[in-house]
Design a protein around this motif. Structure first.
Motif, mmCIF file in Angstrom:
data_model
loop_
_atom_site.group_PDB
_atom_site.id
_atom_site.type_symbol
_atom_site.label_atom_id
_atom_site.label_comp_id
_atom_site.label_asym_id
_atom_site.label_seq_id
_atom_site.Cartn_x
_atom_site.Cartn_y
_atom_site.Cartn_z
ATOM 1 N N SER A 62 25.124 -10.331 -11.855
ATOM 2 C CA SER A 62 26.365 -10.586 -12.823
ATOM 3 C C SER A 62 26.105 -11.415 -14.129
ATOM 4 C CB SER A 62 27.302 -11.258 -11.788
ATOM 5 O OG SER A 62 27.229 -12.568 -11.491
ATOM 6 N N ASP A 63 25.023 -12.290 -13.777
ATOM 7 C CA ASP A 63 24.664 -13.238 -15.023
ATOM 8 C C ASP A 63 23.515 -12.680 -15.925
ATOM 9 O OD1 ASP A 63 26.816 -14.934 -14.077
ATOM 10 O OD2 ASP A 63 25.372 -16.509 -13.417
ATOM 11 N N ARG A 64 22.927 -11.404 -15.553
ATOM 12 C CA ARG A 64 22.263 -10.865 -16.366
ATOM 13 C C ARG A 64 20.885 -11.535 -16.232
ATOM 14 N NH1 ARG A 64 23.011 -11.260 -21.341
ATOM 15 N NH2 ARG A 64 24.335 -12.961 -21.282
ATOM 16 N N TRP A 65 20.369 -12.066 -15.311
ATOM 17 C CA TRP A 65 18.971 -12.520 -15.163
ATOM 18 C C TRP A 65 17.879 -12.010 -15.801
ATOM 19 C CZ3 TRP A 65 18.470 -15.804 -9.844
ATOM 20 C CH2 TRP A 65 19.494 -16.624 -9.823
ATOM 21 N N GLU A 66 17.962 -10.531 -15.429
ATOM 22 C CA GLU A 66 16.925 -9.703 -16.126
ATOM 23 C C GLU A 66 16.602 -9.891 -17.667
ATOM 24 O OE1 GLU A 66 14.666 -8.081 -14.465
ATOM 25 O OE2 GLU A 66 15.571 -7.111 -12.587
ATOM 26 N N GLU A 67 17.728 -10.182 -18.242
ATOM 27 C CA GLU A 67 17.762 -10.313 -19.732
ATOM 28 C C GLU A 67 17.549 -11.771 -20.102
ATOM 29 O OE1 GLU A 67 21.606 -8.563 -21.241
ATOM 30 O OE2 GLU A 67 21.720 -7.406 -19.500
ATOM 31 N N ILE A 68 17.713 -12.788 -19.703
ATOM 32 C CA ILE A 68 17.870 -14.148 -19.916
ATOM 33 C C ILE A 68 16.851 -15.062 -19.518
ATOM 34 C CG2 ILE A 68 20.498 -13.737 -20.545
ATOM 35 C CD1 ILE A 68 20.870 -15.787 -18.316
ATOM 36 N N LEU A 69 16.051 -14.563 -18.329
ATOM 37 C CA LEU A 69 14.951 -15.370 -17.898
ATOM 38 C C LEU A 69 13.617 -14.906 -18.373
ATOM 39 C CD1 LEU A 69 16.274 -15.657 -14.234
ATOM 40 C CD2 LEU A 69 16.706 -17.313 -16.195
ATOM 41 N N PRO A 70 12.721 -15.792 -18.758
ATOM 42 C CA PRO A 70 11.220 -15.338 -18.994
ATOM 43 C C PRO A 70 10.451 -14.698 -18.006
ATOM 44 C CG PRO A 70 11.295 -17.578 -18.612
ATOM 45 C CD PRO A 70 12.866 -17.220 -18.657
ATOM 46 N N LYS A 71 9.679 -13.585 -18.319
ATOM 47 C CA LYS A 71 9.048 -12.811 -17.246
ATOM 48 C C LYS A 71 8.286 -13.860 -16.300
ATOM 49 C CE LYS A 71 6.137 -8.779 -16.976
ATOM 50 N NZ LYS A 71 5.267 -9.357 -15.922
ATOM 51 N N PRO A 72 7.530 -14.704 -16.508
ATOM 52 C CA PRO A 72 6.671 -15.321 -15.530
ATOM 53 C C PRO A 72 7.791 -15.624 -14.367
ATOM 54 C CG PRO A 72 5.887 -16.057 -17.572
ATOM 55 C CD PRO A 72 7.043 -15.310 -17.828
ATOM 56 N N THR A 73 8.882 -16.234 -14.716
ATOM 57 C CA THR A 73 9.991 -16.691 -13.875
ATOM 58 C C THR A 73 10.478 -15.541 -13.015
ATOM 59 O OG1 THR A 73 10.472 -18.449 -15.186
ATOM 60 C CG2 THR A 73 11.995 -18.089 -13.614
ATOM 61 N N LEU A 74 10.809 -14.460 -13.665
ATOM 62 C CA LEU A 74 11.240 -13.391 -12.997
ATOM 63 C C LEU A 74 10.349 -12.709 -12.022
ATOM 64 C CD1 LEU A 74 12.948 -11.455 -15.999
ATOM 65 C CD2 LEU A 74 14.222 -12.379 -13.929
ATOM 66 N N ASP A 75 9.120 -12.886 -12.416
ATOM 67 C CA ASP A 75 7.953 -12.233 -11.375
ATOM 68 C C ASP A 75 7.939 -13.045 -10.271
ATOM 69 O OD1 ASP A 75 7.473 -10.098 -13.162
ATOM 70 O OD2 ASP A 75 5.763 -11.076 -14.055
ATOM 71 N N ALA A 76 8.320 -14.598 -10.407
ATOM 72 C CA ALA A 76 8.114 -15.468 -9.123
ATOM 73 C C ALA A 76 9.272 -15.215 -8.269
ATOM 74 C CB ALA A 76 8.108 -16.757 -9.628
ATOM 75 N N LEU A 112 8.738 -21.124 -25.958
ATOM 76 C CA LEU A 112 9.101 -20.223 -24.854
ATOM 77 C C LEU A 112 9.615 -18.738 -25.277
ATOM 78 C CD1 LEU A 112 9.262 -19.998 -21.776
ATOM 79 C CD2 LEU A 112 11.532 -20.901 -21.628
ATOM 80 N N LYS A 113 10.186 -18.805 -26.484
ATOM 81 C CA LYS A 113 10.424 -17.337 -27.020
ATOM 82 C C LYS A 113 9.332 -16.538 -27.641
ATOM 83 C CE LYS A 113 14.616 -19.466 -28.447
ATOM 84 N NZ LYS A 113 15.570 -18.731 -27.750
ATOM 85 N N VAL A 114 7.962 -16.937 -27.602
ATOM 86 C CA VAL A 114 7.019 -16.427 -27.897
ATOM 87 C C VAL A 114 6.215 -15.732 -26.605
ATOM 88 C CG1 VAL A 114 4.778 -16.155 -29.148
ATOM 89 C CG2 VAL A 114 6.603 -17.900 -30.035
ATOM 90 N N ALA A 115 6.507 -14.639 -26.330
ATOM 91 C CA ALA A 115 5.952 -14.246 -25.100
ATOM 92 C C ALA A 115 4.273 -14.091 -24.880
ATOM 93 C CB ALA A 115 6.486 -12.658 -24.766
ATOM 94 N N SER A 116 3.697 -14.066 -26.051
ATOM 95 C CA SER A 116 2.342 -13.855 -26.203
ATOM 96 C C SER A 116 1.517 -15.310 -25.608
ATOM 97 C CB SER A 116 1.932 -13.469 -27.375
ATOM 98 O OG SER A 116 2.009 -14.368 -28.468
ATOM 99 N N ARG A 117 2.455 -16.245 -25.633
ATOM 100 C CA ARG A 117 1.988 -17.561 -25.529
ATOM 101 C C ARG A 117 2.357 -17.983 -24.016
ATOM 102 N NH1 ARG A 117 2.976 -21.917 -30.124
ATOM 103 N NH2 ARG A 117 1.996 -23.287 -28.825
ATOM 104 N N GLN A 118 3.166 -17.317 -23.415
ATOM 105 C CA GLN A 118 3.439 -17.561 -21.913
ATOM 106 C C GLN A 118 2.361 -17.198 -20.813
ATOM 107 O OE1 GLN A 118 6.983 -15.823 -21.147
ATOM 108 N NE2 GLN A 118 8.186 -16.423 -22.775
ATOM 109 N N VAL A 119 2.147 -17.971 -19.931
ATOM 110 C CA VAL A 119 1.424 -17.852 -18.894
ATOM 111 C C VAL A 119 1.692 -18.577 -17.726
ATOM 112 C CG1 VAL A 119 -0.867 -17.609 -20.169
ATOM 113 C CG2 VAL A 119 -0.409 -19.809 -19.450
ATOM 114 N N PRO A 120 1.708 -17.787 -16.503
ATOM 115 C CA PRO A 120 2.245 -18.325 -15.351
ATOM 116 C C PRO A 120 1.430 -19.479 -14.810
ATOM 117 C CG PRO A 120 1.760 -15.810 -14.976
ATOM 118 C CD PRO A 120 1.021 -16.454 -16.251
ATOM 119 N N ASP A 121 2.052 -20.513 -14.071
ATOM 120 C CA ASP A 121 1.488 -21.473 -13.602
ATOM 121 C C ASP A 121 0.687 -20.947 -12.542
ATOM 122 O OD1 ASP A 121 1.463 -24.581 -12.663
ATOM 123 O OD2 ASP A 121 1.665 -23.480 -10.924
#
Length: 408
Positions: free
Chosen positions: A107-121, A358-367
Protein backbone atom coordinates in the motif's frame (compact mmCIF):
# COMPACT_ATOMS: atom_id res chain seq x y z
CA UNK A 1 -39.38 9.20 24.28
CA UNK A 2 -36.12 10.98 25.28
CA UNK A 3 -35.98 8.98 28.49
CA UNK A 4 -36.31 5.69 26.59
CA UNK A 5 -33.63 6.77 24.10
CA UNK A 6 -31.29 7.72 26.91
CA UNK A 7 -31.80 4.36 28.61
CA UNK A 8 -31.20 2.55 25.32
CA UNK A 9 -27.93 4.38 24.71
CA UNK A 10 -26.81 3.67 28.27
CA UNK A 11 -27.55 -0.02 27.78
CA UNK A 12 -25.60 -0.17 24.53
CA UNK A 13 -22.57 1.58 26.07
CA UNK A 14 -22.66 -0.64 29.12
CA UNK A 15 -22.87 -3.84 27.10
CA UNK A 16 -20.22 -2.91 24.51
CA UNK A 17 -16.67 -4.18 25.11
CA UNK A 18 -14.09 -1.54 25.99
CA UNK A 19 -11.49 -1.51 23.23
CA UNK A 20 -8.03 -1.54 24.75
CA UNK A 21 -5.22 0.38 23.13
CA UNK A 22 -2.99 -1.76 20.95
CA UNK A 23 0.07 -2.33 23.11
CA UNK A 24 3.29 -2.86 21.22
CA UNK A 25 6.35 -4.11 23.05
CA UNK A 26 9.43 -3.06 21.09
CA UNK A 27 12.86 -4.50 21.85
CA UNK A 28 15.93 -2.49 20.78
CA UNK A 29 19.46 -1.51 21.81
CA UNK A 30 19.28 2.25 21.33
CA UNK A 31 20.48 3.43 24.72
CA UNK A 32 22.93 6.28 24.05
CA UNK A 33 21.78 9.89 24.30
CA UNK A 34 21.10 10.47 20.62
CA UNK A 35 19.61 7.02 20.14
CA UNK A 36 17.25 7.34 23.12
CA UNK A 37 15.91 10.62 21.77
CA UNK A 38 15.38 9.03 18.34
CA UNK A 39 13.48 5.96 19.58
CA UNK A 40 11.20 8.28 21.52
CA UNK A 41 10.10 9.82 18.22
CA UNK A 42 8.93 6.40 16.99
CA UNK A 43 7.17 5.75 20.29
CA UNK A 44 5.40 9.13 20.22
CA UNK A 45 4.27 8.57 16.62
CA UNK A 46 2.76 5.21 17.53
CA UNK A 47 1.00 6.57 20.61
CA UNK A 48 -0.35 9.55 18.64
CA UNK A 49 -2.16 7.00 16.50
CA UNK A 50 -3.77 5.49 19.58
CA UNK A 51 -1.33 2.73 20.48
CA UNK A 52 0.60 2.06 23.67
CA UNK A 53 4.37 1.67 23.29
CA UNK A 54 6.10 -0.63 25.76
CA UNK A 55 9.84 0.01 25.62
CA UNK A 56 12.23 -2.91 26.09
CA UNK A 57 15.78 -1.66 25.77
CA UNK A 58 18.73 -4.07 26.03
CA UNK A 59 22.23 -2.60 25.88
CA UNK A 60 24.31 -3.92 22.98
CA UNK A 61 23.10 -5.03 19.56
CA UNK A 62 24.00 -8.71 19.87
CA UNK A 63 22.49 -8.86 23.37
CA UNK A 64 19.22 -7.31 22.19
CA UNK A 65 18.95 -9.60 19.17
CA UNK A 66 19.63 -12.68 21.30
CA UNK A 67 17.03 -11.57 23.85
CA UNK A 68 14.43 -11.07 21.10
CA UNK A 69 15.11 -14.53 19.64
CA UNK A 70 14.96 -16.15 23.07
CA UNK A 71 11.58 -14.52 23.68
CA UNK A 72 10.29 -15.98 20.41
CA UNK A 73 11.59 -19.46 21.18
CA UNK A 74 10.15 -19.21 24.70
CA UNK A 75 6.67 -18.44 23.41
CA UNK A 76 6.44 -14.83 24.64
CA UNK A 77 7.61 -12.76 21.68
CA UNK A 78 7.73 -9.00 21.62
CA UNK A 79 5.62 -7.17 19.07
CA UNK A 80 8.69 -5.95 17.20
CA UNK A 81 12.45 -6.26 17.51
CA UNK A 82 15.32 -4.19 16.15
CA UNK A 83 17.85 -5.75 13.79
CA UNK A 84 20.36 -4.34 11.33
CA UNK A 85 19.56 -4.23 7.63
CA UNK A 86 21.47 -7.42 6.87
CA UNK A 87 21.13 -11.20 6.76
CA UNK A 88 20.79 -11.40 10.55
CA UNK A 89 17.14 -12.45 10.33
CA UNK A 90 17.28 -14.79 7.30
CA UNK A 91 17.31 -17.95 9.42
CA UNK A 92 14.33 -16.67 11.39
CA UNK A 93 12.42 -16.21 8.14
CA UNK A 94 13.36 -19.73 7.02
CA UNK A 95 12.14 -21.13 10.34
CA UNK A 96 8.79 -19.33 10.05
CA UNK A 97 9.46 -17.16 13.09
CA UNK A 98 8.40 -13.83 11.55
CA UNK A 99 5.19 -12.32 10.23
CA UNK A 100 5.38 -10.65 6.85
CA UNK A 101 4.25 -7.05 6.43
CA UNK A 102 3.25 -7.27 2.78
CA UNK A 103 0.01 -5.35 3.26
CA UNK A 104 1.73 -2.15 4.37
CA UNK A 105 4.66 -2.55 1.98
CA UNK A 106 2.37 -2.80 -1.02
CA UNK A 107 0.00 0.00 0.00
CA UNK A 108 2.95 2.34 0.62
CA UNK A 109 4.69 1.42 -2.68
CA UNK A 110 7.96 0.28 -1.12
CA UNK A 111 9.15 -1.14 -4.43
CA UNK A 112 9.11 2.39 -5.84
CA UNK A 113 10.43 4.48 -2.94
CA UNK A 114 13.13 2.35 -1.25
CA UNK A 115 16.73 1.94 -2.53
CA UNK A 116 17.58 -1.41 -4.10
CA UNK A 117 20.16 -2.59 -1.50
CA UNK A 118 17.52 -2.10 1.19
CA UNK A 119 14.81 -3.87 -0.81
CA UNK A 120 17.15 -6.81 -1.42
CA UNK A 121 17.70 -7.11 2.32
CA UNK A 122 14.08 -6.97 3.49
CA UNK A 123 12.26 -8.89 0.74
CA UNK A 124 12.70 -12.66 0.78
CA UNK A 125 10.88 -15.10 -1.51
CA UNK A 126 8.48 -12.38 -2.60
CA UNK A 127 7.50 -11.26 0.90
CA UNK A 128 8.53 -8.31 3.06
CA UNK A 129 9.71 -9.34 6.51
CA UNK A 130 11.36 -6.20 7.90
CA UNK A 131 10.47 -2.54 8.11
CA UNK A 132 13.47 -0.29 7.40
CA UNK A 133 13.49 2.97 9.31
CA UNK A 134 16.63 4.62 7.98
CA UNK A 135 19.72 4.51 5.86
CA UNK A 136 22.93 4.44 7.85
CA UNK A 137 26.15 4.85 5.95
CA UNK A 138 28.88 3.39 8.17
CA UNK A 139 31.85 5.05 6.46
CA UNK A 140 31.40 8.75 7.22
CA UNK A 141 34.37 10.90 8.23
CA UNK A 142 33.69 13.26 11.16
CA UNK A 143 36.21 15.91 12.10
CA UNK A 144 36.79 18.72 14.54
CA UNK A 145 36.79 22.09 12.76
CA UNK A 146 38.98 23.50 15.52
CA UNK A 147 41.52 20.69 15.20
CA UNK A 148 41.68 21.06 11.42
CA UNK A 149 42.20 24.80 11.70
CA UNK A 150 44.93 24.57 14.34
CA UNK A 151 46.66 21.77 12.42
CA UNK A 152 46.70 23.87 9.26
CA UNK A 153 44.36 21.64 7.26
CA UNK A 154 42.56 23.95 4.86
CA UNK A 155 40.26 21.52 3.09
CA UNK A 156 38.73 18.09 3.46
CA UNK A 157 40.94 15.34 2.01
CA UNK A 158 39.76 13.94 -1.29
CA UNK A 159 42.40 11.22 -1.84
CA UNK A 160 44.02 8.65 0.40
CA UNK A 161 47.31 10.58 0.12
CA UNK A 162 45.63 13.75 1.34
CA UNK A 163 44.00 11.79 4.15
CA UNK A 164 47.35 10.55 5.46
CA UNK A 165 48.76 14.07 5.10
CA UNK A 166 45.90 15.37 7.27
CA UNK A 167 46.58 12.68 9.89
CA UNK A 168 50.25 13.67 9.99
CA UNK A 169 49.36 17.33 10.51
CA UNK A 170 46.94 16.49 13.30
CA UNK A 171 49.56 14.35 15.02
CA UNK A 172 52.14 17.14 14.79
CA UNK A 173 49.61 19.59 16.28
CA UNK A 174 49.13 17.38 19.35
CA UNK A 175 45.75 15.86 18.53
CA UNK A 176 44.73 12.21 18.39
CA UNK A 177 44.78 11.94 14.60
CA UNK A 178 42.33 9.06 14.20
CA UNK A 179 39.79 8.35 16.94
CA UNK A 180 38.92 4.67 16.96
CA UNK A 181 37.11 2.53 19.51
CA UNK A 182 38.93 -0.78 19.72
CA UNK A 183 35.95 -3.12 19.38
CA UNK A 184 35.72 -5.59 16.53
CA UNK A 185 32.70 -4.01 14.85
CA UNK A 186 34.37 -0.59 14.91
CA UNK A 187 37.61 -1.98 13.52
CA UNK A 188 35.61 -3.78 10.82
CA UNK A 189 33.85 -0.54 9.96
CA UNK A 190 37.22 1.15 9.43
CA UNK A 191 38.36 -1.72 7.23
CA UNK A 192 35.20 -1.55 5.09
CA UNK A 193 35.73 2.19 4.68
CA UNK A 194 39.30 1.67 3.50
CA UNK A 195 38.12 -1.08 1.14
CA UNK A 196 35.45 1.14 -0.42
CA UNK A 197 37.63 4.25 -0.73
CA UNK A 198 40.87 2.59 -1.84
CA UNK A 199 39.57 -0.48 -3.66
CA UNK A 200 36.60 0.98 -5.53
CA UNK A 201 33.20 -0.52 -6.31
CA UNK A 202 34.15 -3.67 -8.19
CA UNK A 203 36.80 -4.76 -5.71
CA UNK A 204 34.47 -4.00 -2.80
CA UNK A 205 31.72 -6.18 -4.27
CA UNK A 206 34.12 -8.95 -5.26
CA UNK A 207 35.90 -9.11 -1.89
CA UNK A 208 32.70 -9.16 0.16
CA UNK A 209 30.37 -10.80 -2.37
CA UNK A 210 32.30 -13.19 -4.63
CA UNK A 211 35.13 -13.87 -2.16
CA UNK A 212 37.15 -15.78 -4.79
CA UNK A 213 40.87 -16.51 -4.45
CA UNK A 214 41.88 -14.40 -7.47
CA UNK A 215 40.31 -11.30 -5.90
CA UNK A 216 41.70 -11.94 -2.43
CA UNK A 217 45.22 -12.49 -3.77
CA UNK A 218 45.16 -9.55 -6.17
CA UNK A 219 47.48 -6.55 -5.94
CA UNK A 220 44.45 -4.27 -5.51
CA UNK A 221 43.34 -6.09 -2.38
CA UNK A 222 46.91 -6.16 -1.12
CA UNK A 223 47.01 -2.37 -1.45
CA UNK A 224 43.82 -2.09 0.60
CA UNK A 225 45.32 -4.23 3.37
CA UNK A 226 48.58 -2.24 3.33
CA UNK A 227 46.61 0.99 3.68
CA UNK A 228 44.59 -0.42 6.57
CA UNK A 229 47.76 -1.42 8.43
CA UNK A 230 49.30 2.02 7.84
CA UNK A 231 46.53 3.61 9.92
CA UNK A 232 47.56 1.88 13.16
CA UNK A 233 50.14 4.47 14.34
CA UNK A 234 47.53 7.24 14.20
CA UNK A 235 45.28 5.69 16.87
CA UNK A 236 45.74 6.56 20.56
CA UNK A 237 46.65 4.15 23.35
CA UNK A 238 43.19 4.45 24.90
CA UNK A 239 41.51 2.88 21.89
CA UNK A 240 41.17 -0.79 23.01
CA UNK A 241 37.66 -1.55 24.25
CA UNK A 242 36.42 2.04 24.01
CA UNK A 243 32.76 2.52 23.09
CA UNK A 244 31.92 4.30 19.87
CA UNK A 245 30.09 7.20 21.54
CA UNK A 246 32.98 7.80 23.95
CA UNK A 247 35.23 7.89 20.90
CA UNK A 248 32.92 10.40 19.20
CA UNK A 249 33.20 12.59 22.29
CA UNK A 250 36.93 12.92 21.63
CA UNK A 251 36.06 14.70 18.39
CA UNK A 252 33.20 16.65 20.00
CA UNK A 253 35.58 17.93 22.69
CA UNK A 254 38.31 18.75 20.14
CA UNK A 255 40.74 16.17 21.52
CA UNK A 256 40.81 14.13 18.31
CA UNK A 257 40.87 15.20 14.71
CA UNK A 258 38.94 12.57 12.75
CA UNK A 259 36.65 9.65 13.48
CA UNK A 260 35.48 7.20 10.82
CA UNK A 261 32.06 6.14 12.04
CA UNK A 262 28.52 5.62 10.84
CA UNK A 263 26.22 8.59 10.57
CA UNK A 264 24.62 7.68 13.90
CA UNK A 265 27.58 9.57 15.38
CA UNK A 266 25.85 12.77 14.33
CA UNK A 267 23.24 12.14 17.00
CA UNK A 268 25.95 12.55 19.64
CA UNK A 269 27.05 15.87 18.11
CA UNK A 270 23.42 17.00 18.14
CA UNK A 271 23.00 16.05 21.79
CA UNK A 272 26.13 18.10 22.56
CA UNK A 273 24.60 21.12 20.77
CA UNK A 274 27.28 21.06 18.08
CA UNK A 275 26.44 22.49 14.67
CA UNK A 276 27.61 20.79 11.45
CA UNK A 277 29.70 23.08 9.28
CA UNK A 278 30.44 25.26 12.28
CA UNK A 279 31.74 23.05 15.11
CA UNK A 280 32.40 19.90 13.13
CA UNK A 281 32.61 18.73 9.55
CA UNK A 282 31.43 15.63 7.74
CA UNK A 283 32.19 13.98 4.44
CA UNK A 284 31.00 10.56 3.22
CA UNK A 285 34.20 9.48 1.53
CA UNK A 286 37.30 10.59 -0.30
CA UNK A 287 36.30 12.53 -3.39
CA UNK A 288 33.08 13.30 -5.23
CA UNK A 289 32.70 9.79 -6.62
CA UNK A 290 33.25 7.85 -3.39
CA UNK A 291 30.96 4.91 -2.71
CA UNK A 292 27.98 5.18 -0.39
CA UNK A 293 27.70 2.05 1.74
CA UNK A 294 24.01 1.41 2.34
CA UNK A 295 23.29 0.01 5.78
CA UNK A 296 20.63 0.80 8.32
CA UNK A 297 18.19 -0.50 10.87
CA UNK A 298 15.01 -2.51 10.53
CA UNK A 299 12.32 -3.84 12.80
CA UNK A 300 11.17 -7.42 12.41
CA UNK A 301 7.85 -8.76 13.64
CA UNK A 302 7.72 -12.08 15.51
CA UNK A 303 5.16 -14.63 14.39
CA UNK A 304 1.77 -14.28 16.03
CA UNK A 305 -1.85 -14.98 15.14
CA UNK A 306 -3.20 -12.65 17.82
CA UNK A 307 -5.33 -10.18 15.86
CA UNK A 308 -4.52 -7.25 18.13
CA UNK A 309 -0.79 -7.90 17.91
CA UNK A 310 -0.92 -8.22 14.12
CA UNK A 311 -2.78 -4.92 13.99
CA UNK A 312 -0.19 -3.37 16.30
CA UNK A 313 2.61 -4.62 14.05
CA UNK A 314 1.04 -3.04 10.97
CA UNK A 315 0.40 0.21 12.82
CA UNK A 316 4.04 0.30 13.94
CA UNK A 317 5.20 -0.05 10.34
CA UNK A 318 2.85 2.67 9.10
CA UNK A 319 3.88 5.17 11.78
CA UNK A 320 7.62 4.43 11.50
CA UNK A 321 7.65 5.15 7.76
CA UNK A 322 5.37 8.16 7.91
CA UNK A 323 7.24 11.03 6.15
CA UNK A 324 7.00 13.41 9.11
CA UNK A 325 8.20 10.71 11.51
CA UNK A 326 11.03 9.82 9.16
CA UNK A 327 12.36 13.39 9.22
CA UNK A 328 12.09 13.79 13.00
CA UNK A 329 13.55 10.37 13.76
CA UNK A 330 16.48 10.59 11.35
CA UNK A 331 17.33 14.12 12.44
CA UNK A 332 18.02 12.71 15.91
CA UNK A 333 19.41 9.33 14.89
CA UNK A 334 21.96 10.88 12.54
CA UNK A 335 20.79 8.79 9.59
CA UNK A 336 18.78 9.75 6.52
CA UNK A 337 15.22 8.70 5.63
CA UNK A 338 14.92 5.32 3.97
CA UNK A 339 12.24 6.75 1.69
CA UNK A 340 13.70 8.46 -1.35
CA UNK A 341 10.50 10.47 -1.97
CA UNK A 342 10.88 12.70 1.10
CA UNK A 343 11.90 16.37 1.04
CA UNK A 344 15.06 16.58 3.19
CA UNK A 345 15.65 20.33 2.83
CA UNK A 346 14.85 20.81 6.53
CA UNK A 347 17.63 18.44 7.57
CA UNK A 348 21.24 19.37 8.31
CA UNK A 349 23.98 19.62 5.68
CA UNK A 350 25.38 16.15 6.42
CA UNK A 351 21.99 14.50 5.93
CA UNK A 352 21.38 16.47 2.76
CA UNK A 353 24.74 15.32 1.37
CA UNK A 354 23.84 11.70 2.07
CA UNK A 355 20.31 11.94 0.66
CA UNK A 356 21.63 13.49 -2.54
CA UNK A 357 24.21 10.73 -3.03
CA UNK A 358 21.59 8.06 -2.32
CA UNK A 359 19.77 9.13 -5.48
CA UNK A 360 22.81 8.04 -7.55
CA UNK A 361 22.36 4.28 -7.91
CA UNK A 362 25.87 3.76 -9.32
CA UNK A 363 27.41 4.97 -6.03
CA UNK A 364 25.38 2.58 -3.85
CA UNK A 365 26.91 -0.60 -2.45
CA UNK A 366 25.38 -2.87 0.20
CA UNK A 367 26.89 -3.11 3.64
CA UNK A 368 29.05 -6.22 3.98
CA UNK A 369 26.51 -7.84 6.30
CA UNK A 370 24.05 -7.91 3.40
CA UNK A 371 26.51 -9.76 1.15
CA UNK A 372 27.31 -12.77 3.31
CA UNK A 373 25.87 -15.05 5.94
CA UNK A 374 25.99 -13.93 9.55
CA UNK A 375 28.57 -16.57 10.55
CA UNK A 376 30.93 -15.53 7.76
CA UNK A 377 30.50 -11.86 8.54
CA UNK A 378 31.46 -12.68 12.12
CA UNK A 379 34.57 -14.46 10.85
CA UNK A 380 35.49 -11.37 8.83
CA UNK A 381 35.19 -9.15 11.89
CA UNK A 382 37.35 -11.57 13.87
CA UNK A 383 39.95 -11.47 11.10
CA UNK A 384 39.97 -7.67 11.06
CA UNK A 385 40.50 -7.59 14.81
CA UNK A 386 43.32 -10.15 14.62
CA UNK A 387 45.07 -8.17 11.91
CA UNK A 388 44.57 -4.81 13.59
CA UNK A 389 45.73 -5.87 17.05
CA UNK A 390 48.77 -7.94 16.06
CA UNK A 391 52.20 -6.38 16.38
CA UNK A 392 54.33 -5.99 13.25
CA UNK A 393 52.11 -8.13 11.06
CA UNK A 394 53.24 -8.36 7.45
CA UNK A 395 50.88 -7.59 4.59
CA UNK A 396 51.26 -11.16 3.30
CA UNK A 397 50.15 -12.62 6.63
CA UNK A 398 47.24 -10.19 6.88
CA UNK A 399 46.04 -11.03 3.36
CA UNK A 400 46.18 -14.74 4.22
CA UNK A 401 44.09 -14.19 7.37
CA UNK A 402 41.45 -12.28 5.41
CA UNK A 403 41.37 -14.87 2.65
CA UNK A 404 40.91 -17.70 5.13
CA UNK A 405 38.05 -15.90 6.91
CA UNK A 406 36.22 -15.10 3.69
CA UNK A 407 36.56 -18.48 1.97
CA UNK A 408 36.29 -21.08 4.76
Amino acid sequence: MMKKLSLAVSFILASSPVLAKEEAEVMHWWTSGGESAAIRVLADAYETEGGTWKDSAVAGGSNARSAAINRMIGGSPTTAALFNTSQQYREMIAEGMLNNIDEVAKSDRWEEILPKPTLDAIKVDGHFYAAPVNIHMPGWFWYSKEAFEKAGINSEPTTIEEFFSSLDKLKSAGYIPLALGGQNWQENLLFATVLSNVGGKQLYLDVLGKRDSNTLNSQQFRTVVETFLKLKPYVDAGSPGRNWNDTTNLVINDKAGIQVMGDWAKGEFTQANKVPGQDYGCFPGLGDESLYIVGGDVFVFPKTTDAQQVSAQNKLVETMLNPETQIKFNNLKGSIPVRTDIDVSSMDICAQKGAQILKVASRQVPDGSMLMEEFRYGALKDAVTEVWNSQDMSTDTAVSIFAHALTN
